[in-house]
Design a protein around this motif. Structure first.
Motif, short mmCIF file in Angstrom:
data_model
loop_
_atom_site.label_atom_id
_atom_site.label_comp_id
_atom_site.label_asym_id
_atom_site.label_seq_id
_atom_site.Cartn_x
_atom_site.Cartn_y
_atom_site.Cartn_z
N ARG A 114 -5.95 5.58 -2.89
CA ARG A 114 -6.21 4.83 -4.13
C ARG A 114 -5.49 3.49 -4.11
O ARG A 114 -6.02 2.48 -4.58
CB ARG A 114 -5.75 5.66 -5.33
CG ARG A 114 -6.56 6.91 -5.56
CD ARG A 114 -6.03 7.71 -6.72
NE ARG A 114 -6.78 8.94 -6.91
CZ ARG A 114 -6.46 9.87 -7.81
NH1 ARG A 114 -5.41 9.71 -8.59
NH2 ARG A 114 -7.20 10.96 -7.93
N ALA A 115 -4.28 3.48 -3.57
CA ALA A 115 -3.54 2.21 -3.48
C ALA A 115 -4.27 1.22 -2.59
O ALA A 115 -4.37 0.03 -2.91
CB ALA A 115 -2.13 2.47 -2.96
N ARG A 123 -3.46 11.61 -1.76
CA ARG A 123 -4.76 11.44 -2.39
C ARG A 123 -5.44 10.16 -1.94
O ARG A 123 -4.78 9.19 -1.61
CB ARG A 123 -4.59 11.43 -3.92
CG ARG A 123 -4.15 12.79 -4.47
CD ARG A 123 -3.95 12.73 -5.96
NE ARG A 123 -2.85 11.85 -6.29
CZ ARG A 123 -2.41 11.64 -7.53
NH1 ARG A 123 -3.00 12.23 -8.54
NH2 ARG A 123 -1.42 10.82 -7.79
N LEU A 154 3.01 6.35 -5.76
CA LEU A 154 2.76 6.59 -7.18
C LEU A 154 1.37 7.16 -7.44
O LEU A 154 1.21 8.09 -8.23
CB LEU A 154 2.93 5.28 -7.96
CG LEU A 154 4.33 4.65 -7.95
CD1 LEU A 154 4.29 3.28 -8.61
CD2 LEU A 154 5.33 5.54 -8.66
N VAL A 155 0.36 6.58 -6.79
CA VAL A 155 -1.02 6.97 -7.10
C VAL A 155 -1.76 7.54 -5.90
O VAL A 155 -2.92 7.92 -6.03
CB VAL A 155 -1.80 5.75 -7.66
CG1 VAL A 155 -1.16 5.22 -8.91
CG2 VAL A 155 -1.92 4.65 -6.60
N GLY A 156 -1.13 7.62 -4.75
CA GLY A 156 -1.81 8.07 -3.55
C GLY A 156 -2.19 6.90 -2.66
O GLY A 156 -2.57 5.84 -3.16
N LEU A 164 2.83 1.45 -3.50
CA LEU A 164 1.95 1.93 -4.57
C LEU A 164 1.42 3.32 -4.27
O LEU A 164 1.16 4.11 -5.19
CB LEU A 164 0.79 0.94 -4.74
CG LEU A 164 -0.18 1.19 -5.90
CD1 LEU A 164 0.56 1.19 -7.23
CD2 LEU A 164 -1.29 0.14 -5.91
N GLY A 165 1.28 3.63 -2.99
CA GLY A 165 0.78 4.95 -2.61
C GLY A 165 1.70 6.08 -3.02
O GLY A 165 1.25 7.20 -3.26
N THR A 203 -7.33 -0.14 -4.38
CA THR A 203 -6.93 -1.06 -5.45
C THR A 203 -6.54 -2.42 -4.90
O THR A 203 -6.99 -3.47 -5.40
CB THR A 203 -5.75 -0.46 -6.24
OG1 THR A 203 -6.15 0.79 -6.82
CG2 THR A 203 -5.30 -1.42 -7.35
N THR A 223 0.83 -1.21 0.00
CA THR A 223 0.00 0.00 0.00
C THR A 223 0.86 1.25 0.00
O THR A 223 0.60 2.20 -0.75
CB THR A 223 -0.92 0.00 1.23
OG1 THR A 223 -1.75 -1.16 1.20
CG2 THR A 223 -1.80 1.24 1.25
N ARG A 253 0.71 14.87 -3.59
CA ARG A 253 0.15 13.84 -4.43
C ARG A 253 0.01 12.52 -3.70
O ARG A 253 -0.90 11.73 -3.94
CB ARG A 253 1.03 13.65 -5.67
CG ARG A 253 0.48 12.63 -6.66
CD ARG A 253 1.41 12.48 -7.85
NE ARG A 253 2.68 11.89 -7.43
CZ ARG A 253 3.65 11.58 -8.29
NH1 ARG A 253 3.50 11.80 -9.56
NH2 ARG A 253 4.78 11.04 -7.85
N ALA A 254 0.91 12.24 -2.75
CA ALA A 254 0.86 11.00 -2.01
C ALA A 254 -0.27 10.96 -1.00
O ALA A 254 -0.53 9.92 -0.40
CB ALA A 254 2.19 10.76 -1.29
#
Length: 264
Positions: free
Chosen positions: A204-205, A264, A199-201, A196-197, A208, A193, A261-262
């Motif tokens: 969201r991680a 989100r 990269l996409v927050g 991946l977080g 997912t 988590t 960004r992290a």
């Protein structure tokens, strides 16, 4: 402005944050203060600062003051996000319900327990609540502090695991679930988590990974009443490798958590 230095009234208006100062004068004052130590000294302590304080002091006497936080609350706030409390309570409730359902019934005799099915993703919920824009209303304040970034993320993650792991230990002991079957997946999902977080927050991680786990593991296990290979002893090296990979990605991208960004 005098020939070389700002006048007392202009400095006083500047110190008060007067929004009616013309833009050219404001620029001139700020530009001058950058190079003139004498004028910067005039801002504090005398006479400008005292003049501003004389105006503020009567107002402060009638302004409600926040009650100082108790020491134990300050220490707790350094580890746990205020918004994480309800989520940690929900995690404990889910663990209790899983144990209760295991005690009442099972999918088939000898099949995998519900505790094993939910254990890997339980800390993910707490991590998302601890460091996510969607779940933490104070994320901007946390992200703007000097201690923000990976150290704060890891501290809050450790606080989540400090609650989740003991509850899962008790649940595993109650249902007979093996420690090796759920601990490595639990830690691997937590590291995944965060990795991946970056990269996409984190939120969201978390969503997912929970969705992937539900579709790939939980649904087939319930539908087929068959123990997933994810809980077999042969899967332990795979989970260990996933944990190591997640930690490596976190270390390589440790600066990602200093950006909004992290969150989100």
């Amino acid at each position: 402005m005098t020939a070389h230095h700002p006048g007392e009234q202009l400095l006083l208006r500047y110190a008060r944050g007067d929004e009616n100062i013309p833009a050219d004068e404001l620029w001139a004052v700020e530009s001058h203060l950058e190079t003139c130590a004498a004028c910067r000294g005039r801002l504090a302590p005398e006479p400008v600062a005292d003049a501003v304080w004389l105006e503020l002091a009567p107002l402060l006497d009638h302004t409600p003051q926040m009650t100082p936080a108790r020491p134990w609350r300050r220490r707790l706030a350094a580890w746990v996000s205020p918004s994480a409390g309800p989520w940690l309570a929900m995690i404990l409730l889910v663990t209790f319900v899983a144990v209760l359902l295991d005690r009442i019934t099972s999918l088939t005799p000898g099949d995998v327990s519900l505790v094993l099915l939910v254990a890997p993703v339980l800390p993910v919920l707490g991590v998302a609540a601890s460091w996510g824009r969607a779940l933490d209303p104070a994320y901007e304040l946390a992200a703007a502090t000097p201690r923000a970034g990976l150290p704060l993320v890891l501290r809050r993650t450790a606080a989540v695991l400090a609650v989740v792991v003991p509850s899962l230990l008790a649940a595993g002991w109650s249902t007979g679930a093996s420690l090796a079957q759920w601990l490595l997946p639990c830690l691997a999902f937590t590291a995944g988590t965060l990795a991946l977080g970056g990269l996409v927050g984190v939120t969201r991680a978390a969503i997912t990974l929970i969705a992937v786990w539900a579709v790939a593991i939980v649904a087939p296990t319930v539908a087929l009443s068959r123990t997933s290979v994810a809980f077999a002893p042969a899967a332990i090296p795979v989970w260990a490798a996933a944990l190591a990979l997640g930690l490596l990605v976190i270390a390589l991208r440790r600066t990602a958590f200093t950006r909004l960004r992290a969150n989100r």
